[in-house]
Design an enzyme around this catalytic site. Structure first.
Site, PDB file in Angstrom:
ATOM      1  CB  SER A  32       4.093   2.326  29.506  1.00  0.00           C
ATOM      2  OG  SER A  32       4.033   3.407  30.414  1.00  0.00           O
ATOM      3  CB  THR A  80       5.511  -1.289  35.299  1.00  0.00           C
ATOM      4  OG1 THR A  80       4.216  -1.891  35.285  1.00  0.00           O
ATOM      5  CG2 THR A  80       6.194  -1.535  33.966  1.00  0.00           C
ATOM      6  CE  LYS A  89       3.867  -1.836  39.568  1.00  0.00           C
ATOM      7  NZ  LYS A  89       2.458  -1.511  39.796  1.00  0.00           N
ATOM      8  CG  ASN A 114       4.560   2.977  41.820  1.00  0.00           C
ATOM      9  OD1 ASN A 114       5.001   3.524  42.838  1.00  0.00           O
ATOM     10  ND2 ASN A 114       3.580   3.506  41.122  1.00  0.00           N
ATOM     11  CG  ASP A 149       0.723   1.425  41.782  1.00  0.00           C
ATOM     12  OD1 ASP A 149       0.612   2.252  40.863  1.00  0.00           O
ATOM     13  OD2 ASP A 149       1.370   0.364  41.677  1.00  0.00           O
TER      14      ASP A 149
HETATM   15  P1  NAP Z   1      -1.204  -9.719  39.697  1.00  0.00           P
HETATM   16  O1  NAP Z   1      -0.303  -9.384  40.823  1.00  0.00           O
HETATM   17  O2  NAP Z   1      -0.756 -10.660  38.645  1.00  0.00           O
HETATM   18  O3  NAP Z   1      -2.596 -10.271  40.338  1.00  0.00           O
HETATM   19  C1  NAP Z   1      -3.624 -10.754  39.509  1.00  0.00           C
HETATM   20  C2  NAP Z   1      -4.858 -11.065  40.346  1.00  0.00           C
HETATM   21  O4  NAP Z   1      -5.916 -11.456  39.462  1.00  0.00           O
HETATM   22  C3  NAP Z   1      -4.651 -12.225  41.328  1.00  0.00           C
HETATM   23  O5  NAP Z   1      -5.449 -12.010  42.464  1.00  0.00           O
HETATM   24  C4  NAP Z   1      -5.175 -13.410  40.497  1.00  0.00           C
HETATM   25  O6  NAP Z   1      -5.617 -14.510  41.295  1.00  0.00           O
HETATM   26  C5  NAP Z   1      -6.367 -12.780  39.820  1.00  0.00           C
HETATM   27  N1  NAP Z   1      -6.754 -13.482  38.608  1.00  0.00           N
HETATM   28  C6  NAP Z   1      -6.091 -13.523  37.433  1.00  0.00           C
HETATM   29  N2  NAP Z   1      -6.771 -14.266  36.538  1.00  0.00           N
HETATM   30  C7  NAP Z   1      -7.894 -14.705  37.168  1.00  0.00           C
HETATM   31  C8  NAP Z   1      -9.004 -15.504  36.771  1.00  0.00           C
HETATM   32  N3  NAP Z   1      -9.090 -16.005  35.535  1.00  0.00           N
HETATM   33  N4  NAP Z   1      -9.989 -15.738  37.678  1.00  0.00           N
HETATM   34  C9  NAP Z   1      -9.909 -15.227  38.920  1.00  0.00           C
HETATM   35  N5  NAP Z   1      -8.885 -14.461  39.367  1.00  0.00           N
HETATM   36  C10 NAP Z   1      -7.887 -14.208  38.490  1.00  0.00           C
HETATM   37  O7  NAP Z   1      -1.631  -8.396  38.893  1.00  0.00           O
HETATM   38  P2  NAP Z   1      -1.811  -6.910  39.480  1.00  0.00           P
HETATM   39  O8  NAP Z   1      -0.569  -6.139  39.230  1.00  0.00           O
HETATM   40  O9  NAP Z   1      -2.362  -6.999  40.850  1.00  0.00           O
HETATM   41  O10 NAP Z   1      -2.918  -6.309  38.475  1.00  0.00           O
HETATM   42  C11 NAP Z   1      -4.257  -6.734  38.546  1.00  0.00           C
HETATM   43  C12 NAP Z   1      -5.163  -5.829  37.705  1.00  0.00           C
HETATM   44  O11 NAP Z   1      -5.094  -4.484  38.180  1.00  0.00           O
HETATM   45  C13 NAP Z   1      -4.787  -5.770  36.228  1.00  0.00           C
HETATM   46  O12 NAP Z   1      -5.975  -5.793  35.491  1.00  0.00           O
HETATM   47  C14 NAP Z   1      -4.106  -4.445  36.077  1.00  0.00           C
HETATM   48  O13 NAP Z   1      -4.295  -3.887  34.786  1.00  0.00           O
HETATM   49  C15 NAP Z   1      -4.849  -3.591  37.106  1.00  0.00           C
HETATM   50  N6  NAP Z   1      -4.012  -2.487  37.586  1.00  0.00           N
HETATM   51  C16 NAP Z   1      -4.442  -1.222  37.332  1.00  0.00           C
HETATM   52  C17 NAP Z   1      -3.680  -0.148  37.767  1.00  0.00           C
HETATM   53  C18 NAP Z   1      -4.149   1.236  37.479  1.00  0.00           C
HETATM   54  O14 NAP Z   1      -3.330   2.179  37.559  1.00  0.00           O
HETATM   55  N7  NAP Z   1      -5.413   1.435  37.210  1.00  0.00           N
HETATM   56  C19 NAP Z   1      -2.483  -0.351  38.479  1.00  0.00           C
HETATM   57  C20 NAP Z   1      -2.082  -1.677  38.735  1.00  0.00           C
HETATM   58  C21 NAP Z   1      -2.866  -2.740  38.269  1.00  0.00           C
HETATM   59  P3  NAP Z   1      -4.594 -15.657  41.782  1.00  0.00           P
HETATM   60  O15 NAP Z   1      -3.882 -15.095  42.981  1.00  0.00           O
HETATM   61  O16 NAP Z   1      -5.456 -16.809  42.095  1.00  0.00           O
HETATM   62  O17 NAP Z   1      -3.646 -15.899  40.628  1.00  0.00           O
END
Ligand code: NAP
Length: 279
Positions: A18, A65, A69, A90, A105
């Site tokens: 983090s 986080t 969450k 969050n 977020d």
């Molecule tokens: P999450 O709840 O685990 O969701 C992950 C998503 O990615 C799901 O839609 C999943 O699909 C998809 N996915 C994972 N692996 C995949 C693959 N190989 N092929 C196709 N789809 C795939 O995670 P999250 O918290 O939403 O975070 C997602 C991303 O956003 C991360 O990269 C994170 O770093 C980024 N993020 C950034 C911020 C920021 O402040 N910039 C904040 C939060 C998150 P399925 O549903 O099919 O599993």
């Protein structure tokens, strides 16, 4: 630090990556606030105990986080409407002994997108790749902000359908399969990448056929490591406007600071701390 120092923090599992301690402690120092921000690695089995502990110790609030969450909601006294609709918290604020949950977020993403691209949200035809926690937060923000339509494509189609259904009271929303992307992308004006595909260390992965990208769209990727994903590089090469995930990280932290401290966050100071922490 002395006996009067207040505490805010972060709970997650893991939390070692983090950047929030750097950003928020720098903000406290810049504002002369007698507070400290600490990160705590809390396994899921200890979440309830950790919340009781923070309540008993008089924490002003804390960030939440992955993976807490959603689970944290059941330990709170109140959950603000946006966070309730997204189904994830969050940021927690302790006010008069009551624990109140927020989701920064959502607004953090919008602030970043509008600040960095100057995009006019009304009329945008949005395509969201992914339907996880981050997708829910940003889709909600865009629906409330008045975009024209939101199409969601996710590897697990049922999750895309559930998200589209939950948005449909606010915006024209639908789910499509990944195989239907080609048909949808031509009319997309904002492509929003919310999956973890392309995130460090898998930096050569890309969640969509790059030949579908075009110069009539803005491409926004929530990933901030690397700062410019392969998707953003391909989009830029095809003349699209691009937006990375670092600004969302900054603004969700700034909004949390504002909720805890009741005053504007020193965003420039926090950005500088984040830039240094990313090196
Ligand atoms: P999450 O709840 O685990 O969701 C992950 C998503 O990615 C799901 O839609 C999943 O699909 C998809 N996915 C994972 N692996 C995949 C693959 N190989 N092929 C196709 N789809 C795939 O995670 P999250 O918290 O939403 O975070 C997602 C991303 O956003 C991360 O990269 C994170 O770093 C980024 N993020 C950034 C911020 C920021 O402040 N910039 C904040 C939060 C998150 P399925 O549903 O099919 O599993």
């Amino acid at each position: 630090m002395d006996a009067g120092t207040g505490v805010v923090g972060l709970i997650g599992h893991p939390v070692g990556h983090s950047k929030s301690p750097e950003m928020i402690n720098r903000a406290f120092r810049a504002c002369g606030l007698p507070f400290v921000y600490l990160a705590f690695d809390v396994p899921p089995s200890e979440l309830g105990t950790a919340v009781s502990g923070m309540r008993a110790l008089g924490f002003r609030g804390w960030n939440v986080t992955i993976p807490h969450k959603v689970a944290v909601l059941e330990y709170l006294d109140e959950v603000e409407e946006t966070a309730r609709e997204i189904g994830a918290v969050n940021t927690v604020v302790s006010r008069d002994g009551r624990l109140i949950g927020y989701n920064t977020d959502s607004e953090g993403y919008l602030r970043s997108l509008v600040d960095e691209t100057g995009l006019e949200l009304a009329g945008q035809k949005v395509l969201i790749l992914g339907a996880g926690g981050a997708a829910r937060a940003v889709a909600h923000a865009l629906a409330v902000a008045g975009v024209e339509s939101i199409t969601i494509a996710n590897r697990t189609r049922e999750k895309a359908e559930r998200l589209a259904e939950s948005l449909s009271r606010k915006v024209d929303a639908r789910a499509v399969s990944l195989s239907e992307l080609e048909r949808v992308v031509g009319e997309t004006t904002l492509l929003l990448q919310t999956t973890s595909v392309g995130m460090y260390p898998e930096t050569e992965a890309i969640p969509i056929d790059p030949s579908l990208l075009h110069d009539r769209m803005t491409v926004s990727d929530l990933i901030y490591r690397p700062r410019k994903t392969l998707l953003l590089r391909e989009a830029e090469a095809r003349g699209a406007r691009i937006h990375g995930g670092l600004g969302m990280l900054l603004h969700q932290a700034a909004l949390a600071f504002e909720k805890w401290m009741g005053k504007p966050a020193p965003v420039d100071v926090m950005r500088e701390a984040l830039e240094e922490a990313m090196k």
